[in-house]
Enzyme design. Structure first.
Site, PDB file in Angstrom:
ATOM      1  N   SER A 238       0.827  -1.198   0.000  1.00 37.12           N
ATOM      2  CA  SER A 238       0.000   0.000   0.000  1.00 37.12           C
ATOM      3  C   SER A 238       0.863   1.251   0.000  1.00 37.12           C
ATOM      4  O   SER A 238       1.898   1.311   0.663  1.00 37.12           O
ATOM      5  CB  SER A 238      -0.893  -0.003   1.231  1.00 37.12           C
ATOM      6  OG  SER A 238      -1.642   1.188   1.270  1.00 37.12           O
TER       7      SER A 238
ATOM      8  N   LYS B 101      -3.532   2.647  -2.662  1.00 35.75           N
ATOM      9  CA  LYS B 101      -3.172   3.691  -1.718  1.00 35.75           C
ATOM     10  C   LYS B 101      -4.227   3.687  -0.596  1.00 35.75           C
ATOM     11  O   LYS B 101      -5.383   3.383  -0.849  1.00 35.75           O
ATOM     12  CB  LYS B 101      -3.209   5.029  -2.471  1.00 35.75           C
ATOM     13  CG  LYS B 101      -3.006   6.257  -1.636  1.00 35.75           C
ATOM     14  CD  LYS B 101      -1.575   6.371  -1.188  1.00 35.75           C
ATOM     15  CE  LYS B 101      -1.482   7.192   0.081  1.00 35.75           C
ATOM     16  NZ  LYS B 101      -0.172   7.133   0.707  1.00 35.75           N
ATOM     17  N   SER B 102      -3.833   4.002   0.638  1.00 34.83           N
ATOM     18  CA  SER B 102      -4.791   4.031   1.744  1.00 34.83           C
ATOM     19  C   SER B 102      -5.824   5.134   1.541  1.00 34.83           C
ATOM     20  O   SER B 102      -5.475   6.295   1.311  1.00 34.83           O
ATOM     21  CB  SER B 102      -4.075   4.263   3.081  1.00 34.83           C
ATOM     22  OG  SER B 102      -3.228   3.187   3.377  1.00 34.83           O
TER      23      SER B 102
ATOM     24  N   ASN C  82       9.814   8.106   4.084  1.00 33.52           N
ATOM     25  CA  ASN C  82       8.762   8.825   3.378  1.00 33.52           C
ATOM     26  C   ASN C  82       7.768   9.409   4.362  1.00 33.52           C
ATOM     27  O   ASN C  82       7.480   8.822   5.397  1.00 33.52           O
ATOM     28  CB  ASN C  82       8.055   7.924   2.367  1.00 33.52           C
ATOM     29  CG  ASN C  82       6.856   7.206   2.947  1.00 33.52           C
ATOM     30  OD1 ASN C  82       5.760   7.757   3.085  1.00 33.52           O
ATOM     31  ND2 ASN C  82       7.063   5.966   3.353  1.00 33.52           N
TER      32      ASN C  82
ATOM     33  N   GLY D 180       2.037  11.517   3.742  1.00 32.16           N
ATOM     34  CA  GLY D 180       0.961  12.134   4.509  1.00 32.16           C
ATOM     35  C   GLY D 180      -0.426  11.633   4.142  1.00 32.16           C
ATOM     36  O   GLY D 180      -1.411  12.358   4.254  1.00 32.16           O
TER      37      GLY D 180
ATOM     38  N   CYS E  80       0.134   3.407  10.205  1.00 29.39           N
ATOM     39  CA  CYS E  80       0.892   4.479   9.578  1.00 29.39           C
ATOM     40  C   CYS E  80       1.571   5.277  10.673  1.00 29.39           C
ATOM     41  O   CYS E  80       0.898   5.850  11.519  1.00 29.39           O
ATOM     42  CB  CYS E  80      -0.055   5.354   8.757  1.00 29.39           C
ATOM     43  SG  CYS E  80       0.786   6.262   7.497  1.00 29.39           S
TER      44      CYS E  80
ATOM     45  N   LYS F 197      -2.986  -4.614   9.204  1.00 30.48           N
ATOM     46  CA  LYS F 197      -1.551  -4.322   9.007  1.00 30.48           C
ATOM     47  C   LYS F 197      -0.965  -3.762  10.310  1.00 30.48           C
ATOM     48  O   LYS F 197      -1.437  -2.747  10.834  1.00 30.48           O
ATOM     49  CB  LYS F 197      -1.367  -3.332   7.860  1.00 30.48           C
ATOM     50  CG  LYS F 197       0.085  -3.161   7.437  1.00 30.48           C
ATOM     51  CD  LYS F 197       0.176  -2.449   6.082  1.00 30.48           C
ATOM     52  CE  LYS F 197       1.622  -2.232   5.657  1.00 30.48           C
ATOM     53  NZ  LYS F 197       1.716  -1.502   4.379  1.00 30.48           N
TER      54      LYS F 197
ATOM     55  N   ILE G 215       5.450  -5.832   8.250  1.00 26.45           N
ATOM     56  CA  ILE G 215       5.195  -4.669   9.069  1.00 26.45           C
ATOM     57  C   ILE G 215       5.002  -3.416   8.210  1.00 26.45           C
ATOM     58  O   ILE G 215       5.356  -3.415   7.039  1.00 26.45           O
ATOM     59  CB  ILE G 215       6.386  -4.365  10.016  1.00 26.45           C
ATOM     60  CG1 ILE G 215       7.720  -4.387   9.239  1.00 26.45           C
ATOM     61  CG2 ILE G 215       6.433  -5.364  11.149  1.00 26.45           C
ATOM     62  CD1 ILE G 215       8.876  -3.841  10.004  1.00 26.45           C
TER      63      ILE G 215
ATOM     64  N   GLY H  47      11.372  -4.427   3.179  1.00 26.40           N
ATOM     65  CA  GLY H  47      12.692  -4.703   2.640  1.00 26.40           C
ATOM     66  C   GLY H  47      12.798  -5.814   1.626  1.00 26.40           C
ATOM     67  O   GLY H  47      13.902  -6.283   1.349  1.00 26.40           O
TER      68      GLY H  47
END
Lengths: 275, 334
Positions: free
Chosen positions: B51, B75-76, B99, B102, B160, B195, B221, B274
């Protein structure tokens, strides 16, 4: 995972400010990594405390120089326009693809509108120094004589007879829009490719002309960019990710995204809005 | 291989919807060993696009899938449109990226229009929609507005880490996370993927609590709260100052979390953090992940990442004598 040198932010000082026209300036700086950029590539330029913008790399005034060419359009570009010698900027990049003169291409038409002249003058510079015998003509468009950038430089690089300034008000050169001058040129001359950067509506007109005349094109597009490295998707046009697949698109790519090209763009929320 | 028992907390009437993917043409670089399934839907690859990565334009999704990605996560999406933070919103560090975009998104109502438009043109891409909100109730509202559409599942962005009052507060506390899951489960029959934040102090407790609340899978994660200061400008680089660290640095954290979650719950675990090569994917499968998500790797190798990872997984399976990628899941626990 590959960690790329181009991604690491470098900071540097503005070394020189060149007034290109009444409302366009070039900021010259040194950056070891961007100095190897190919014409058409862009850098993400950070103005600490203000913002970060994608800027096409412009005319390298000196062998060790990089530059960006800016007009005050919004908050970030205004702050860049007003930056003086000694201002600190951050640079990451160079990113994107470039204006590449393929083998066999002998006659190039360059068309730049306003600050779109940045990558156009960069490729003009490269063509003028190329050992390949490339004939290049350049159309430079602006609203009026005062706003025309790089006229003198273009004449030095390509020869006066190959420079075609256009002004909306007719105060200098051809009276009319850049694409109207191009229409005349393609009817009297043969070109293997058209390179352009500038207002998208201008490039949309050029696209139609080029299609009619069967001339391949490479146009540099611009969209809101956030990451600049192919992760966030903010700069997506259709199924093209501009910072990775572009910003320079050829005629088949432009045809594929014709629903958006010249007509729509995504705003900062990601919503598609009319241009 | 450890037997996966039927997950708790789901009644027999709770079968998730299965969208019709039959119209979707199979690209050349897929092989049978890496095919897998996701709540009844066949996937051609155990990879997902994370996401917040390229998940804005529906026009792009088919291209992502034809390059080898098994599932695209959007995207959320939140209740209201958000422009997100000013640039700089992304910067590289020695070991990955930071990042702070926002949570830029067009808001649920505009997103629903795009989804409707996409479905009316035939749809067909395996899609998970990520959603976020500042309360369990609002999570439920968004889930409710998405229920009429046809996609594989809802991913809850509980984690987030760099938006004040949104995400990290809801996610870190297992009780709050569980309440979100419950509210969302009331509004949807689709699989609900929770998540998890990287900073959860007790991963096993979090995972069990969220499973008990009805989550159908756990994704671990999200990015890790971090900062970079430029020593010449003498300022944090990101305009939001704090951002989420992703990429190579967080892989060991992600692998550890997947390992711990796999030990604690029956529901599937999806690994993220990663992953850029097939070796990273294999590592996550061995830790217990059924699927892996990929994000930061787009910067260096863009969409070709998926094909490389798919080929690498197939190669590993063949040279080690496994016939399917499911055979690897959780092997490191033996």
């Amino acid at each position: 995972m590959v960690l790329r040198t181009i991604d690491f932010l470098r900071t540097t000082l503005v070394k020189k400010v060149v007034q290109e026209s009444s409302n366009i300036r070039t900021l010259v700086f040194e950056d070891e990594v961007s100095v190897g950029a190919a014409p058409g590539q862009f850098a993400m330029i950070w103005l600490p405390g203000v913002g970060e913008l994608p800027m096409s790399l412009s005319l390298p005034y000196g062998a060790r120089d990089c530059s960006i060419t800016v007009k005050a359009m919004g908050e970030g570009s205004r702050a860049l326009y007003e930056a003086s010698r000694g201002a600190r900027i951050g640079v990451r990049g160079p990113y994107g693809n470039s204006f590449n003169v393929s083998n066999g291409v002998k006659r190039v038409l360059l068309v730049g509108g306003g600050t779109g002249m940045a990558p156009i003058i960069a490729i003009a510079n490269q063509i003028s120094k190329s050992r390949k015998q490339i004939k290049a003509k350049i159309v430079i468009g602006a609203k009026s004589k005062e706003e025309l950038p790089f006229i003198h430089t273009a004449k030095q690089l390509l020869g006066s007879s190959n420079v075609y300034p256009t002004t909306d008000d007719g105060s200098f050169g051809f009276r009319g829009l850049a694409h109207e001058q191009v229409l005349q040129l393609v009817r009297s001359d043969i070109f293997d490719v058209i390179f352009s950067c500038g207002p998208e509506k201008m490039m949309l007109e050029l696209f139609r002309i080029a299609k009619q005349e069967s001339i391949p094109v490479k146009f540099s597009l611009e969209r809101i960019m956030k990451c600049g490295i192919g992760i966030c998707g903010s700069c997506t046009v259709g199924d093209i990710v501009l910072c990775k697949d572009g910003p320079i698109l050829d005629e088949s790519q432009l045809a594929r995204v014709s629903g958006e090209f010249g007509r729509y763009e995504r705003d900062r929320t990601g919503l598609i809005v009319a241009k | 291989m450890r037997e996966k028992k039927r997950s708790k907390g789901r009644s027999s009437g709770d079968r998730p919807l299965k969208p019709d993917l039959s119209s979707f043409v199979a690209p050349a670089n897929f092989s049978a060993e890496i095919e897998t399934e996701f709540f009844g839907s066949k996937l051609r690859s155990p990879t997902m696009l994370a996401s917040g990565v390229l998940g804005i334009s529906f026009d792009l999704f088919p291209r992502i899938v034809s390059n080898g990605c098994g599932v695209v996560v959007s995207k959320s999406i939140g209740v209201q449109p958000r422009e997100g933070y000013r640039n700089p919103t992304m910067t590289a560090v020695e070991c990955g990226y930071l990042n702070a975009i926002g949570l830029a998104n067009p808001g649920i109502d505009e997103f629903a229009k795009e989804l409707e438009n996409y479905e009316s043109k035939g749809g067909g891409v395996p899609l998970v929609v990520s959603i976020f909100a500042d309360s369990a109730e609002h999570f439920g509202v968004i889930a409710g507005k998405l229920e009429r559409f046809d996609f594989l599942g809802l991913e809850l962005n509980l984690s987030c880490p760099h938006v004040k009052d949104v995400g990290s507060e809801i996610g870190t506390n297992p009780v709050d996370a569980a309440e979100v899951v419950r509210q969302v489960k009331l509004e949807t029959r689709k699989p609900v993927l929770a998540k998890m934040p990287a900073t959860v102090p007790n991963v096993q407790l979090w995972a069990k609590t969220v499973e008990d609340a009805g989550a159908d899978a756990i994704v671990a994660i999200n990015t890790v709260r971090a900062m970079r200061i430029d020593i010449d400008a003498r300022k944090p680089i990101l305009s939001n100052r704090i951002g989420g660290l992703s990429g190579i640095a967080i892989k060991p954290i992600g692998v550890r979390c997947v390992y711990e979650i796999y030990e604690s719950v029956e529901i599937p675990v999806i690994g993220v953090g990663g992953v850029s090569s097939w070796r990273d994917a294999i590592e996550y499968f061995l830790a217990g992940a059924r699927l892996v998500q990929i994000g930061s790797a787009m910067a260096a190798s863009f969409l070709s990442t998926f094909g490389s990872i798919n080929e690498g997984i197939s190669g590993y399976l063949r040279s080690n004598g496994y016939s399917r990628m499911e055979d690897l899941v959780g092997l490191a626990h033996n």
